[in-house]
Design an enzyme around this catalytic site. Structure first.
Site, PDB file in Angstrom:
ATOM      1  N   ASP A   1       3.903   5.550 -10.857  1.00 50.49           N
ATOM      2  CA  ASP A   1       3.738   4.588 -11.329  1.00 50.49           C
ATOM      3  C   ASP A   1       2.536   5.217 -12.263  1.00 50.49           C
ATOM      4  O   ASP A   1       2.080   4.370 -14.044  1.00 50.49           O
ATOM      5  CB  ASP A   1       3.076   3.247 -10.913  1.00 50.49           C
ATOM      6  CG  ASP A   1       4.092   2.408 -10.212  1.00 50.49           C
ATOM      7  OD1 ASP A   1       5.404   2.974 -10.262  1.00 50.49           O
ATOM      8  OD2 ASP A   1       3.609   1.322  -9.194  1.00 50.49           O
TER       9      ASP A   1
ATOM     10  N   ASP B   1       4.055   0.615  -2.804  1.00 49.57           N
ATOM     11  CA  ASP B   1       2.466   0.927  -3.407  1.00 49.57           C
ATOM     12  C   ASP B   1       1.284   0.723  -2.486  1.00 49.57           C
ATOM     13  O   ASP B   1       1.429   0.287  -1.660  1.00 49.57           O
ATOM     14  CB  ASP B   1       2.613  -0.782  -4.688  1.00 49.57           C
ATOM     15  CG  ASP B   1       3.939  -0.100  -5.673  1.00 49.57           C
ATOM     16  OD1 ASP B   1       4.011   0.470  -5.717  1.00 49.57           O
ATOM     17  OD2 ASP B   1       4.233  -1.556  -5.757  1.00 49.57           O
TER      18      ASP B   1
END
Length: 168
Positions: A128, A110
């Site tokens: 995401d 991330d």
């Protein structure tokens, strides 16, 4: 679209893992509001972590979700672009994070970090975003289809005539 999302997600994660070192150090993009910060998420969205088996549990859940989404795709009417696009976004994002879980024991990469000061949204990635936007659009499409089905199946009110009232 599915392949494009998975490829963009893979490429951005590859770059993030190599250029945003050391892990946890923010790199400002638009001031403090948008930053790139490399983190490894061993769990799922919003830091959901299920212990040492998280990686395997989320891989299995992703595969089950992809099978269900595949059935939804096969039941999609030809030419239903919105539903097809939503399914492609969710599947592309799911595949992107699944590839990361398969190839990395330390967690999903991330790196998109938004917020102000110490008030930050949980760090996320392209996959995401695709899953979130696709799931929202898919829910909206399915809700609309359900409303159409209910409207088509609802009994039509029968006008009451003077003759009908006399019989009852």
């Amino acid at each position: 679209m599915l392949c494009t999302i998975a490829a963009v997600d893979f490429g951005t994660k590859y770059l993030a893992a190599r250029r945003l070192l050391p892990q946890g150090l923010p790199h400002e993009v638009f001031g403090d509001w948008v930053r790139f910060t490399l983190v490894r998420n061993p769990g799922a969205a919003f830091g959901l972590h299920l212990g040492s088996q998280s990686r395997w549990i989320f891989m299995a859940l992703t595969i089950v979700a992809l099978v269900i989404l595949g059935f939804l795709y096969t039941s999609t009417r030809r030419g239903d672009a919105m539903r097809s696009m939503a399914l492609a976004m969710v599947c592309g994002g799911a595949i992107g994070n699944l590839i990361d879980r398969i190839t990395s024991r330390v967690g999903v990469v991330d790196f998109i970090d938004i917020g102000f000061g110490d008030s930050r949204w949980p760090t996320f990635n392209v996959a995401d975003m695709a899953v979130s936007i696709g799931a929202f659009v898919l829910a909206w499409v399915l809700w609309g289809e359900d409303a159409e089905t209910q409207a088509a199946g609802a009994p039509t009110p029968v006008p009451v005539s003077a003759d009908t009232r006399e019989l009852s």
